[in-house]
Design a protein around this motif. Structure first.
Motif, mmCIF file in Angstrom:
data_model
loop_
_atom_site.group_PDB
_atom_site.id
_atom_site.type_symbol
_atom_site.label_atom_id
_atom_site.label_comp_id
_atom_site.label_asym_id
_atom_site.label_seq_id
_atom_site.Cartn_x
_atom_site.Cartn_y
_atom_site.Cartn_z
ATOM 1 N N HIS A 59 22.941 1.289 14.032
ATOM 2 C CA HIS A 59 22.571 2.702 14.181
ATOM 3 C C HIS A 59 23.503 3.640 14.851
ATOM 4 N N HIS A 64 24.447 7.815 14.024
ATOM 5 C CA HIS A 64 22.707 7.885 14.046
ATOM 6 C C HIS A 64 22.704 8.378 12.677
ATOM 7 N N ILE A 71 20.774 0.542 7.145
ATOM 8 C CA ILE A 71 20.598 -0.579 8.187
ATOM 9 C C ILE A 71 20.351 -1.977 7.224
#
Length: 98
Positions: A59, A64, A71
């Motif tokens: 992440h 982010h 992911i």
């Protein structure tokens, strides 16, 4: 139920398990099954913590941006066989990025 079983575990040196299980009307077999599964719960918690670390690294590396689907795909690409719902559950426990 965990609180009841934890209490019985803590007090079983003082009182008998049969007596402690009778108070909250819990079957002794249920208490012993909970006790036998303690090792598996600890192993699962440790595995979750390892996975949370990997998720956090991915992440942060994505600045982010990556969410659960990306992911999950990245973990699969790295050879980590993990369920998408597990990734989502663990990501919900992470603090939100500011």
């Amino acid at each position: 139920m965990n609180a009841i079983y934890t209490f019985i575990e803590a007090e079983k040196t003082t009182y008998g398990v049969a007596f402690l299980c009778r108070l909250p009307k819990v079957a002794r077999s249920s208490f012993y099954a909970w006790l036998a599964a303690a090792k598996a719960r600890a192993a699962r918690k440790a595995a979750d913590q390892d996975l949370v670390h990997e998720i956090t690294v991915i992440h942060v590396a994505s600045r982010h941006i990556y969410g659960v689907p990306r992911i999950h795909a990245e973990l699969r690409r790295l050879g980590r066989a993990v369920n998408r719902k597990r990734v989502a559950r663990l990501m919900r426990t992470l603090p939100a990025a500011a």
